[in-house]
Design an enzyme around this catalytic site. Sequence first.
Site, mmCIF file in Angstrom:
data_model
loop_
_atom_site.group_PDB
_atom_site.id
_atom_site.type_symbol
_atom_site.label_atom_id
_atom_site.label_comp_id
_atom_site.label_asym_id
_atom_site.label_seq_id
_atom_site.Cartn_x
_atom_site.Cartn_y
_atom_site.Cartn_z
ATOM 1 N N ASP A 161 -28.755 138.011 -4.935
ATOM 2 C CA ASP A 161 -28.847 137.375 -4.214
ATOM 3 C C ASP A 161 -28.050 135.544 -4.674
ATOM 4 O O ASP A 161 -28.107 135.293 -5.220
ATOM 5 C CB ASP A 161 -30.225 136.790 -2.926
ATOM 6 C CG ASP A 161 -29.941 136.533 -1.836
ATOM 7 O OD1 ASP A 161 -31.042 136.518 -1.067
ATOM 8 O OD2 ASP A 161 -28.673 136.222 -1.351
HETATM 9 C C1 GLC Z 1 -27.834 134.933 1.866
HETATM 10 C C2 GLC Z 1 -29.469 136.158 1.840
HETATM 11 C C3 GLC Z 1 -28.725 137.839 2.013
HETATM 12 C C4 GLC Z 1 -27.095 138.214 1.933
HETATM 13 C C5 GLC Z 1 -25.577 137.070 1.168
HETATM 14 C C6 GLC Z 1 -25.138 136.298 1.360
HETATM 15 O O1 GLC Z 1 -28.602 133.679 1.185
HETATM 16 O O2 GLC Z 1 -30.522 136.229 1.516
HETATM 17 O O3 GLC Z 1 -29.465 138.653 2.675
HETATM 18 O O4 GLC Z 1 -25.981 138.639 2.123
HETATM 19 O O5 GLC Z 1 -26.921 135.727 0.776
HETATM 20 O O6 GLC Z 1 -24.656 136.054 2.808
#
Ligand code: GLC
Length: 723
Positions: free
Chosen positions: A263
């Site tokens: 993430d």
């Molecule tokens: C965010 C989310 C994830 C998302 C990523 C990119 O923090 O937890 O679901 O796809 O970052 O935006």
Amino acid sequence: MRLIRLPGLFFLFLLIASCTSQSFIQDKELSVEHKIEALLSQMTLEEKINMTHGNTKFSTAGVARLGIPDLMMSDGPHGVREEIKPDSWEPAGWTNDSASYFPTGTALSATWNPDLAYRFGQALGQEARARDKDIILGPGINIMRTPLCGRNFEYMGEDPFLVTRMVVPCIKGIQEQDVAACLKHFALNNQEFERNTINAQLSERALQEIYLPGYEAAVKDGNVFTVMSAYNKVRGAWCSENPYLLNDILKKQWQFPGIVISDWAGTHSTVEAANAGLDIEMGTNRPYNEFYFADPLLQAVKNGAVSEKTIDDKVRRILTVMYKSGIFNENRSEGSFTTQEHFDIARKVAEEAVVLLKNDHNLLPLDKKKIKSITVVGDNATRKHAAGGGSSGLKALYEITPLHGLKNKISADTKLKFAQGYKRTTKFTWNKGVLNFFDADEAEQLRKEAVAAAGESEVVIVFAGLNHDFDTEGTDRQNLVLPYQQDLLIKEICDVNPNTIVVLISGSPVEMPWHKQVPVIVQGWYAGMEAGNVFADILFGDVNPSGKLTFTFPEQLEDSPAHSLGTYPGQDLNSDYSEDILVGYRWFDTKKINPLFAFGHGLSYSSFQYSDLKLKAKISPEEGLQVSVNIRNSGDRPGYETAQLYLQDVECSVIRPDKELKAFEKVYLQPGETKNIKFNLKSKAFSFFDEKEMQWKEEPGLFKVHVGSSSRDIRLSGDVLID
Ligand code: GLC
């Protein structure tokens, strides 16, 4: 002629010698494996490592000289996010990136329609392809452990079996468009409160029976190409460097051939993460060369802390996903963007997602020809939701609001009045540690006006619920109370007009102290770009509602397991999942607690009769159990019914939930029509995860098979003996 088998190495040498040009990347004569090895053998260590971390917000580097392009990613699970600037979270300011806005996760799952999940995935994949994305960051499937989790709206509810049945076709639909799905957030990101630091502690049985099945099905049956590691810890190790989750379970036990992507800014080390199974580090704040998987990883390889073999495995996975996503194909799918076909799919999902929770005196459907006056009340009658909720938000090409949908629907001689009733505000009072969002002066005035208007019309429709101030990434709700004093408004409206209909726009449960007083309650969800038209179609009977809840609505928050046991939000950054396997209806049924609305609940304008339940009295594990039941539409209009099959293990050496969903089927029936539905339950359906033996185990003994219209509306039951 006998084929002379060249020694492997020599053959590889020949292959490389003949493959200096890029043409071999598309060479149909060579296997993908050979092409990947050939590419890998030509790459420098620096080039390999460049592929394992972000080179912009939403991409990783390729190797231009070898014809390997950058890997382009985008959110999100219910529509392609607007273009983001390469090196910041700011929108790029494009004017052609307004996308189709599909119903969100809890709505999609409420359709209980795997075929529709497949079509949803196809449309999402086509839109991602059309925006030249290689990976779409969805679907999300974290189990609803607490009704307060801010991201519940993005996910598919509280039952692992239902998740497996809905996530697999969704992923297949996406990936058939030459786009990789990215299953998230692996694993146990079940709350947003302290999401970057919380540590989930739980039994192996709860992990295997509740939290992993959706991911396992997505890998084994859905062939998902990428998985996103979650922010949190599990049993003390960050998910992005958790060898048990990433190496042991995902890559070894499940044989996952794809990429584990962190993430964003969810990576915490270089050596531990690289050796634990993380393949790509995505992040936000550091200069890209300072990412854990950039210069520090190069250094770690040079000093031997991480082997080049480990790096090769990461790059092999990335190239494998590139080939599988058609990145090297000349005739790669072009996709399609904001087409009528996609709007129709958004509408169809919304139609089958809306849940009719209550319909006293059959007040619904309204008769368009007879009704002369309607008062519409509520901030959610005119509010648009597409852009909210955090990373899953998007710029929708359009979004039909509930008021707009009603105006499209009603006949010219029906008087329609709108009264605000309540308003979104960020003003709040602090009462006994709880935030009460409302603006006292304004609220009373708006309420008075709405109540007065409600008293003057035949019917009142209140569009109530939440919005993405509450259903949102990064925070959890504090309670299940409707904000902005909606409860008082709804009560006062009911006092002046018995024909009050409440439509809840939300992605997760809310408390309804007025539920006995209000004759009609509809769960409308964040139902996408066609929401307003669909609500109107359902309220006036042009669509027969068929949605079923995929999570429990508790009467009160304290009835929910994690709150009853006081283990949410956890203490000292530890969240002890002590409810264990008793999540959602498993808890309510086993503890004999009545929910406000049950898992699987959803009414129709038709009625359905269940009969002729047939099952073999005795079966052996390998044979499995054939179950047959008839469903008849005893109503006066065609409609869908979702027959649900729950298993109850009457005698077992371990605690088992009162019942567990093990099969379901959604059927469309004309008035008077009967259909026979067959289910086949294999041994796994009867099994529990045995922590001593660390495997699934089926114990002989008596089981009850329950078939019904919801987990609390069982129509027929039968006994079966397992030898
Ligand atoms: C965010 C989310 C994830 C998302 C990523 C990119 O923090 O937890 O679901 O796809 O970052 O935006």
